[in-house]
Design an enzyme around this catalytic site. Structure first.
Site, PDB file in Angstrom:
ATOM      1  N   SER A 169     -53.802 -47.709 -29.531  1.00  0.00           N
ATOM      2  CA  SER A 169     -52.623 -47.884 -28.680  1.00  0.00           C
ATOM      3  C   SER A 169     -52.210 -46.540 -28.101  1.00  0.00           C
ATOM      4  O   SER A 169     -52.341 -45.502 -28.748  1.00  0.00           O
ATOM      5  CB  SER A 169     -51.479 -48.548 -29.438  1.00  0.00           C
ATOM      6  OG  SER A 169     -51.294 -47.942 -30.668  1.00  0.00           O
ATOM      7  N   GLU A 210     -48.523 -45.056 -42.569  1.00  0.00           N
ATOM      8  CA  GLU A 210     -48.431 -46.014 -41.478  1.00  0.00           C
ATOM      9  C   GLU A 210     -47.200 -46.909 -41.580  1.00  0.00           C
ATOM     10  O   GLU A 210     -46.569 -47.236 -40.594  1.00  0.00           O
ATOM     11  CB  GLU A 210     -49.694 -46.874 -41.416  1.00  0.00           C
ATOM     12  CG  GLU A 210     -49.757 -47.742 -40.176  1.00  0.00           C
ATOM     13  CD  GLU A 210     -51.197 -48.091 -39.781  1.00  0.00           C
ATOM     14  OE1 GLU A 210     -51.461 -48.109 -38.585  1.00  0.00           O
ATOM     15  OE2 GLU A 210     -52.041 -48.326 -40.660  1.00  0.00           O
TER      16      GLU A 210
END
Lengths: 378, 335
Positions: A159, A242
Site C-alpha cells: 500500500s 503492525e
C-alpha cells in the site's frame, strides 16, 4: 484493577483533545487517491509541527515517549475525532520502530526525521504472489555486486507504493540456506527505473495497494538493516509493531459505525423488530468485548512485558465483527445501502479485506492454537 | 488504567484455586453429583476461609472486600465445579446488602457472612439454586423492579431435578408472606448476573484446559488429534469465547465496586457474553472429546450441564442482548 485513566493519562488525552478541536483536518476527500494522499500528508505535517506525529517514539527521535496506554489513547482520540491516518502511517508504525531497533547510528540519523515529517513516505515489501501467509517463502533475490546488492523479484499488496520514497524489503540473499535463514532486510530506494509500481484495483474499485515489479534494482550494502541473513528476525520486529496502537483506532471506528447503525435503526423503527434487536445486541456485545479485551491485553503487556492469551484475539474479533456489522447494515438500511455512493456500500466491500490483511483469520487461528495453546504442529 | 488484578487479588485467586484443587477434585464432584448430596465439610471449610461474606461489609459481619474479589472466588468455584451453595448464598447476601431494610440486613447479613446460614436468590416463578436447605430467600418480581425477602421456613419450597446434578435446584411458591425490600432490586439482579458470569468464566476455563490436554494426548491416524486444523480452530474459538467473557465479566465486577452508573449495562454485557461462552465452550468440549465426551464416564458433561443451568439462570444471552439493545437505543435517542 482500575479501568479509569490515571491523572497522567487524562492530561495526555485532554491536551490531545484540545489540540484536535483546534486543528481539525476536516472532511477527507473520497475516491480520488491522489487527493486523499495530499490530504493525509498535510494532516501529518500538521501533527508533526505540533509534536503529535509519533507519540510512541522516544523523545530523542522526535516522539513523546508515550506509554503504550497513551499511544492507545492517541489512536482512540484520532478515531473519535474522525481524523484520517497520517500519510506515512507505515513509516511511523513499522519502518521507524524497526530502524530504531536494528539500525546503525547512521541509518537512524538518515531515515527517522523524514519519516516523522512525511517528507519521505514508506511502503512494506514483504508479501509476494507465492508468499502471502507463508512469508518465509519469499523468492525475491538479492545478489551481491561489489558494494551493492542487485535485486529482482515481485512484491504485492504494497500500500502507498506509488507515493513512497523507501520500501522495507525482505529478499533472499542466500538461496542455499534453509527457508528462514537465507533472508535479509533492505531499505530500498523506490526512485529508480528498475522498480515499477502497478496499482492493484481492489473490490471497492479503489487502489490502496500495488504490485511491485523489481528488475535488477540496486541497493547499496549500507542500506541493509541488521546483519546479512538476519532478515526474518528483523521482519518479525516489523510485524510485531503492525497491530499495536492501530487496533485502538479501528476499535473506535467500529464503535462509531455501530452507533450510526443503532441511530439508523431507531430512526426507521427497525430496532423494535426483535430479530434486528438481537443482531444489534450481538454487535454491541462484540464491540464492547473487543474494546475491553484490547485494554486488558495492553495492561498485560505493560505489567508483565509480554502479551497474554487475550492479545492474539483482538484482530480476529475485530475483522469478524466489522464484516457482520456491515452485513447487518444492509438489512437495517435496506437495498439503498448498496447504492454505489452509499457509505455502507463501501464499508461492506472494504470489510471483506479485514480477515485477510495483516494475517488471515485462518493463520491467526493456527497461531493461537499452536503458540498460545501449545497444540502440536503436524 | 490497569486492567489486571492487584497482587492481593491475584493471591486470593491463587489460594482459592489451590484450596479447591485439593478439596473439590473431579472424584468428589462426581460423587456429590451421583449421590445428590453435598459434602457439608466443604461449605464449612469455605466459611472458615471467609468466602461467604467476602463482599459483605464489615458492619454486616463480612470481609468488606469487593464484588471483584467475590467474582474471583466464584470463578475458581466454577473452575472446580465445587458442590456448595456458594453462588446462590453470595447472590442472596449481596441482594440484601443492596436492597434490604436495616432490619433485614441486621437479621441476615451476619449469618450469611459467617456461612452459618445460607441463602438463595432468583426471579419469581423461575429457578432458585440451592434453595431447599437454605435459610432465607430473595425473590425478585419478574420485570426486576421489586424484590421481597422470605425465611425459607415460611416459604413453600419445592426441589426438582434438573439436567445438572452437581447443584440442587428448586422453586419458591408465590407470595408466601414475603417481606418487601425497600432498595433497588434491579441492582441486586445485576450483581447476581455478574456473579453467575464469573462462575461461567471458570467453567469455560476449566473445560478448555481439559480439552487442550485431551487433544494433545489423543491420537488418530498416527498423530495427536490436536494437530488437525479443524480441531485447532475449534480450540481457538473456545479461547476467544472464554477470554471475551472474562474481559467483560471482570469489567462488570469492577463496575459494581467502582462505578455504579456502568453496572446495569456491564452486567447485561457480562451475562450475555458469559452465557454464550458457557454454552458454546462446553458443547465444543464434548465435540472435541469425541465419543468419550458423550459418555457419563468422562467429566466434561458435568461442566456442560452446569453451564446450561447458569446460562439460563436470570436470563440467557438473548435476554441480555435485548437489554443491551434497549439501553443503546435509549442512549441513541437521547443524543
Amino acid at each position: 484493577m482500575d479501568l479509569t485513566f490515571s491523572q497522567d493519562e487524562l492530561e495526555f488525552r485532554d491536551e490531545l483533545r484540545e489540540w484536535l478541536a483546534a486543528n481539525s483536518p476536516g472532511e477527507e476527500p473520497r475516491g480520488d487517491e491522489d487527493a486523499i494522499f495530499a490530504f493525509r500528508t498535510s494532516w501529518q505535517r500538521s501533527l508533526y509541527d505540533s509534536g503529535w506525529a509519533a507519540v510512541h517514539w522516544p523523545q530523542e527521535y522526535g516522539g513523546r515517549d508515550a506509554t503504550l496506554m497513551e499511544s492507545a489513547i492517541f489512536f482512540e482520540e484520532m478515531g473519535r475525532a474522525g481524523a484520517p491516518l497520517p500519510a506515512n502511517v507505515l513509516g511511523l508504525l513499522l519502518a521507524g520502530p524497526t530502524i530504531m531497533a536494528w539500525g546503525t547510528p547512521e541509518q537512524k540519523d538518515r531515515y527517522l526525521t523524514p519519516i516523522l515529517s512525511a517528507e519521505e513516505i514508506w511502503c512494506q515489501g514483504f508479501s509476494e504472489p507465492e508468499a502471502g501467509s507463508d512469508l518465509a517463502a519469499v523468492k525475491t533475490r538479492a545478489v551481491r555486486d561489489g558494494d551493492d546488492w542487485i535485486v529482482t523479484g515481485q512484491k504485492v499488496w504494497t500500500s502507498g507504493a506509488q507515493y513512497s520514497k523507501w520500501c522495507m524489503l525482505v529478499a533472499r540473499t542466500d538461496p542455499e540456506a534453509s527457508k528462514h535463514k537465507g533472508l535479509s532486510y533492505f531499505l530500498m530506494d523506490m526512485e529508480q527505473e528498475a522498480v515499477q509500481v502497478r496499482p492493484l484495483v481492489q473490490i471497492t474499485g479503489e487502489a490502496e495497494f500495488n504490485e511491485l515489479f523489481i528488475e535488477e534494482a540496486r541497493i547499496p550494502h549500507e542500506n541493509m538493516l541488521g546483519e546479512e541473513g538476519n532478515g526474518w528476525i528483523v521482519a518479525l520486529t516489523t510485524l510485531m509493531n503492525e497491530r499495536s496502537g492501530l487496533g485502538f483506532f479501528l476499535q473506535v471506528r467500529l464503535r462509531q459505525l455501530l452507533d450510526k447503525l443503532v441511530a439508523e435503526a431507531v430512526a426507521n423503527g427497525s430496532i423494535d423488530d426483535p430479530v434486528i434487536g438481537q443482531a444489534l445486541g450481538d454487535m454491541l456485545e462484540r464491540t464492547e468485548t473487543l474494546r475491553l479485551t484490547a485494554y486488558r491485553g495492553l495492561s498485560t503487556i505493560m505489567k508483565y512485558g509480554q502479551p497474554g492469551p487475550e492479545g492474539s484475539l483482538t484482530k480476529w474479533l475485530w475483522s469478524e465483527t466489522n464484516q457482520m456489522m456491515t452485513q447487518l447494515a444492509v438489512e437495517i438500511v435496506g437495498p439503498q445501502a448498496l447504492h454505489k455512493d452509499n457509505p455502507w456500500a463501501y464499508e461492506l466491500l472494504r470489510a471483506r479485506g479485514n480477515s485477510i490483511e495483516g494475517g488471515t483469520t485462518e493463520i491467526l487461528k493456527n497461531i493461537i492454537a499452536e503458540r498460545v495453546m501449545g497444540l502440536p504442529r503436524k | 488504567m490497569e486492567f489486571d488484578f492487584s497482587e492481593d487479588q491475584h493471591e486470593i485467586k491463587r489460594t482459592a484455586k489451590d484450596l479447591l484443587a485439593k478439596r473439590s477434585t473431579a472424584e468428589r464432584v462426581r460423587s456429590a453429583a451421583e449421590s445428590g448430596a453435598y459434602e457439608e465439610s466443604l461449605w464449612n471449610e469455605l466459611a472458615e476461609h471467609g468466602w461467604p461474606g467476602v463482599a459483605i461489609s464489615e458492619e454486616g459481619g463480612g470481609g468488606g472486600l469487593g464484588v471483584l474479589e467475590l467474582a474471583t472466588l466464584l470463578e475458581e468455584s466454577g473452575y472446580a465445579l465445587a458442590n456448595s451453595p456458594f453462588l446462590a448464598s453470595a447472590a442472596c447476601g449481596l441482594a440484601i446488602q443492596e436492597a434490604g431494610s436495616d432490619e433485614q440486613k441486621s437479621e441476615w447479613l451476619p449469618k450469611l457472612a459467617s456461612g452459618e446460614a445460607t441463602g438463595s436468590f432468583g426471579i419469581d416463578t423461575q429457578t432458585f439454586p440451592d434453595v431447599v436447605d437454605s435459610d432465607v430467600i430473595v425473590v425478585v418480581e419478574a420485570g426486576g423492579s421489586r424484590a421481597g425477602l422470605v425465611a425459607t421456613a415460611d416459604a413453600v419450597v419445592k426441589e426438582f431435578e434438573t439436567i445438572d446434578p452437581t447443584r440442587r435446584y428448586g422453586e419458591v411458591g408465590r407470595g408466601e408472606g414475603s417481606d418487601p425490600m425497600p432498595g433497588d432490586a434491579s441492582a441486586a439482579l445485576s450483581l447476581a448476573a455478574v456473579l453467575t458470569s464469573a462462575e461461567l468464566v471458570g467453567v469455560c476455563a476449566r473445560v478448555l484446559e481439559m480439552t487442550v490436554e485431551y487433544v494433545k494426548d489423543r491420537k488418530q491416524f498416527g498423530r495427536p488429534v490436536g494437530s488437525f486444523q479443524a480441531v485447532q480452530h475449534r480450540c481457538a474459538q473456545m479461547l476467544l469465547h472464554t477470554e471475551g467473557a472474562r474481559s467483560v465479566t471482570y469489567y462488570a465486577a469492577w463496575a459494581a465496586d467502582a462505578d455504579r452508573s456502568l453496572l446495569e449495562e456491564a452486567a447485561a454485557l457480562a451475562k450475555s457474553s458469559a452465557s454464550k461462552a458457557g454454552v458454546e465452550v462446553t458443547a465444543s468440549a464434548i465435540q472435541a472429546h469425541g465419543g468419550i465426551g458423550f459418555t457419563w464416564e468422562a467429566d466434561v458433561h458435568w461442566f456442560y450441564k452446569r453451564a446450561q443451568m447458569d446460562a439460563a439462570y436470570l436470563g440467557g444471552t438473548k435476554t441480555h442482548r435485548a437489554k443491551l439493545t434497549q439501553l443503546a437505543a435509549a442512549a441513541s435517542a437521547s443524543r
